[in-house]
Design a protein around this motif. Structure first.
Motif, PDB file in Angstrom:
ATOM      1  N   VAL A 107     -11.622  -3.737  -4.760  1.00 47.42           N
ATOM      2  CA  VAL A 107     -10.297  -4.363  -4.853  1.00 47.42           C
ATOM      3  C   VAL A 107      -9.258  -3.350  -4.390  1.00 47.42           C
ATOM      4  O   VAL A 107      -9.237  -2.208  -4.847  1.00 47.42           O
ATOM      5  N   GLY A 108      -8.402  -3.765  -3.469  1.00 44.91           N
ATOM      6  CA  GLY A 108      -7.349  -2.887  -2.991  1.00 44.91           C
ATOM      7  C   GLY A 108      -6.163  -2.877  -3.940  1.00 44.91           C
ATOM      8  O   GLY A 108      -5.864  -3.884  -4.588  1.00 44.91           O
ATOM      9  N   TYR A 109      -5.470  -1.738  -4.015  1.00 48.87           N
ATOM     10  CA  TYR A 109      -4.296  -1.622  -4.877  1.00 48.87           C
ATOM     11  C   TYR A 109      -3.211  -0.850  -4.152  1.00 48.87           C
ATOM     12  O   TYR A 109      -3.445   0.243  -3.622  1.00 48.87           O
ATOM     13  N   LEU A 110      -2.015  -1.434  -4.094  1.00 51.45           N
ATOM     14  CA  LEU A 110      -0.835  -0.794  -3.510  1.00 51.45           C
ATOM     15  C   LEU A 110       0.275  -0.761  -4.547  1.00 51.45           C
ATOM     16  O   LEU A 110       0.671  -1.808  -5.066  1.00 51.45           O
ATOM     17  N   ASP A 111       0.781   0.415  -4.850  1.00 49.26           N
ATOM     18  CA  ASP A 111       1.945   0.560  -5.728  1.00 49.26           C
ATOM     19  C   ASP A 111       3.128   0.867  -4.822  1.00 49.26           C
ATOM     20  O   ASP A 111       3.260   1.977  -4.304  1.00 49.26           O
ATOM     21  N   LEU A 112       4.000  -0.122  -4.638  1.00 45.37           N
ATOM     22  CA  LEU A 112       5.089  -0.015  -3.681  1.00 45.37           C
ATOM     23  C   LEU A 112       6.417  -0.009  -4.427  1.00 45.37           C
ATOM     24  O   LEU A 112       6.819  -1.010  -5.017  1.00 45.37           O
ATOM     25  N   ARG A 113       7.135   1.125  -4.398  1.00 39.77           N
ATOM     26  CA  ARG A 113       8.365   1.299  -5.170  1.00 39.77           C
ATOM     27  C   ARG A 113       9.635   1.005  -4.361  1.00 39.77           C
ATOM     28  O   ARG A 113      10.698   0.810  -4.925  1.00 39.77           O
ATOM     29  N   GLN A 114       9.520   0.989  -3.034  1.00 31.46           N
ATOM     30  CA  GLN A 114      10.664   0.785  -2.153  1.00 31.46           C
ATOM     31  C   GLN A 114      10.148   0.161  -0.865  1.00 31.46           C
ATOM     32  O   GLN A 114       8.998   0.395  -0.469  1.00 31.46           O
ATOM     33  N   VAL A 115      10.975  -0.643  -0.206  1.00 29.70           N
ATOM     34  CA  VAL A 115      10.588  -1.250   1.070  1.00 29.70           C
ATOM     35  C   VAL A 115      11.333  -0.512   2.177  1.00 29.70           C
ATOM     36  O   VAL A 115      12.540  -0.688   2.352  1.00 29.70           O
ATOM     37  N   ALA A 136     -12.001  -6.755  -0.849  1.00 28.40           N
ATOM     38  CA  ALA A 136     -12.245  -8.187  -1.004  1.00 28.40           C
ATOM     39  C   ALA A 136     -11.084  -8.923  -1.650  1.00 28.40           C
ATOM     40  O   ALA A 136     -11.048 -10.157  -1.659  1.00 28.40           O
ATOM     41  N   ALA A 137     -10.139  -8.195  -2.205  1.00 28.04           N
ATOM     42  CA  ALA A 137      -8.921  -8.765  -2.799  1.00 28.04           C
ATOM     43  C   ALA A 137      -7.904  -7.633  -2.881  1.00 28.04           C
ATOM     44  O   ALA A 137      -8.265  -6.457  -2.847  1.00 28.04           O
ATOM     45  N   LEU A 138      -6.636  -8.009  -2.982  1.00 31.55           N
ATOM     46  CA  LEU A 138      -5.583  -7.003  -2.943  1.00 31.55           C
ATOM     47  C   LEU A 138      -4.565  -7.254  -4.047  1.00 31.55           C
ATOM     48  O   LEU A 138      -4.103  -8.386  -4.238  1.00 31.55           O
ATOM     49  N   ILE A 139      -4.201  -6.172  -4.754  1.00 32.02           N
ATOM     50  CA  ILE A 139      -3.122  -6.201  -5.742  1.00 32.02           C
ATOM     51  C   ILE A 139      -1.963  -5.380  -5.191  1.00 32.02           C
ATOM     52  O   ILE A 139      -2.128  -4.198  -4.862  1.00 32.02           O
TER      53      ILE A 139
END
Length: 314
Positions: A107-115, A136-139
């Motif tokens: 499972v993929g994980y992205l912690d995004l604090r700013q765009v 196979a899935a993304l958070i």
């Protein structure tokens, strides 16, 4: 000094605010309060907070603020200086990407604090997406995301669609009277992520471009939102220094979603599954792992997913 700050703030408001009639009404109310002595003797910090509250009383716009500038911006007054400071801040913040990894169970994980602006953060965004391309899935965790650039939202979310035929958002610009359309991009560096399920985590801190990220994907049915209703700011802004220590942010545009015809201003983005923000990751991870178990993944990945489901995080 307070008179100068108030006059300059109101001039900038009336010249630039996306809703001119509201600007005029708010300016008249603040001038009446000043005439009554309500701002007399206030230091800059208290004055800025009072002006912001009084503007909100009329405009109810969470992007419209008078505030104290960061200490490292006191000598940053011209457009070029502000652009340079923005670039430097993005670089030190890793273009908003706090964490990217493959979790157990693929499972993929992205912690995004700013765009970040796509022109500045594009290489980092592409690198992050490359690291989760085969999951196979993304958070996507936007619980601490306080906003950023609309073209950065377009760049990030284009990875989640197959081609350039997805209309993501429109932004109406007040000064020019023009509406700009934002579509998924025809070319992206690296592989796209068009098919696997996506879970987006939200909180009552999630704001502005972070909310657009959520709203666009929800409106298009491309992601499941889990967490709390977001803060509710849909008006792109511009920063104007009033003095070296005080600035005003003025909304000059508004988002118009092509699917809903509206936006999230004042209401926030309501998640598909509402839970306390602290519980959002665990629920999303469980949903993602349950999906992995329905795929023809290698036996080692399926075992990893089962073990992760039995663990404390899911």
């Amino acid at each position: 000094m307070s008179t100068t700050i108030i006059d300059e703030a109101l001039d900038l408001l009336c010249a630039n605010y996306i809703f001119p009639a509201k600007a005029t009404e708010a300016a008249a109310a603040i001038r009446a309060r000043r005439a009554a002595g309500e701002y007399d003797g206030l230091d800059e910090e208290i004055l800025a907070a009072r002006l912001t509250a009084d503007l909100a009383e009329v405009c109810a716009d969470k992007h419209l603020r008078v505030r104290i500038r960061d200490a490292d911006l006191h000598d940053v007054l011209t457009h070029d200086e502000m652009a340079a400071a923005y670039r430097e801040g993005l670089r030190h913040a890793n273009y908003g990407i706090a964490r990217v990894e493959r979790l157990d169970g693929n499972v993929g994980y992205l912690d995004l604090r700013q765009v970040a602006e796509a022109s500045m953060g594009g290489r980092a965004i592409a690198a992050a997406m490359e690291l989760i391309a085969h999951t196979a899935a993304l958070i996507i965790d936007l619980r601490k995301n306080r906003g950023g650039a609309p073209n950065g939202v377009t760049f990030w979310t284009s990875y989640l669609f197959r081609d350039d035929e997805t209309h993501l958002n429109d932004i109406y610009d007040g000064p020019s009277g023009r509406t700009r359309q934002f579509w998924s991009l025809a070319y992206l560096p690296g592989a796209r992520y068009p098919d696997a399920p996506v879970f987006v985590l939200t909180s009552d801190v999630t704001f502005s471009a972070g909310e657009e990220f959520c709203y666009n994907l929800q409106a298009l049915g491309r992601a499941t939102l889990i967490g709390q209703t977001t803060r509710g700011g849909a008006h792109p802004t511009q920063f104007f220094p009033i003095t070296p220590t005080v600035e005003i942010t003025v909304p000059m545009a508004r988002s118009v979603n092509p699917v809903t015809g509206g936006n999230w201003e004042g209401t926030g983005v309501v998640p598909d599954i509402e839970v306390p923000a602290a519980e959002a990751f665990g629920l999303a991870y469980r949903r993602a792992l349950e999906h992995v178990l329905t795929t023809p993944a290698p036996a080692s990945v399926l075992a990893e997913a089962r073990a992760a489901l039995a663990g404390p995080e899911a």
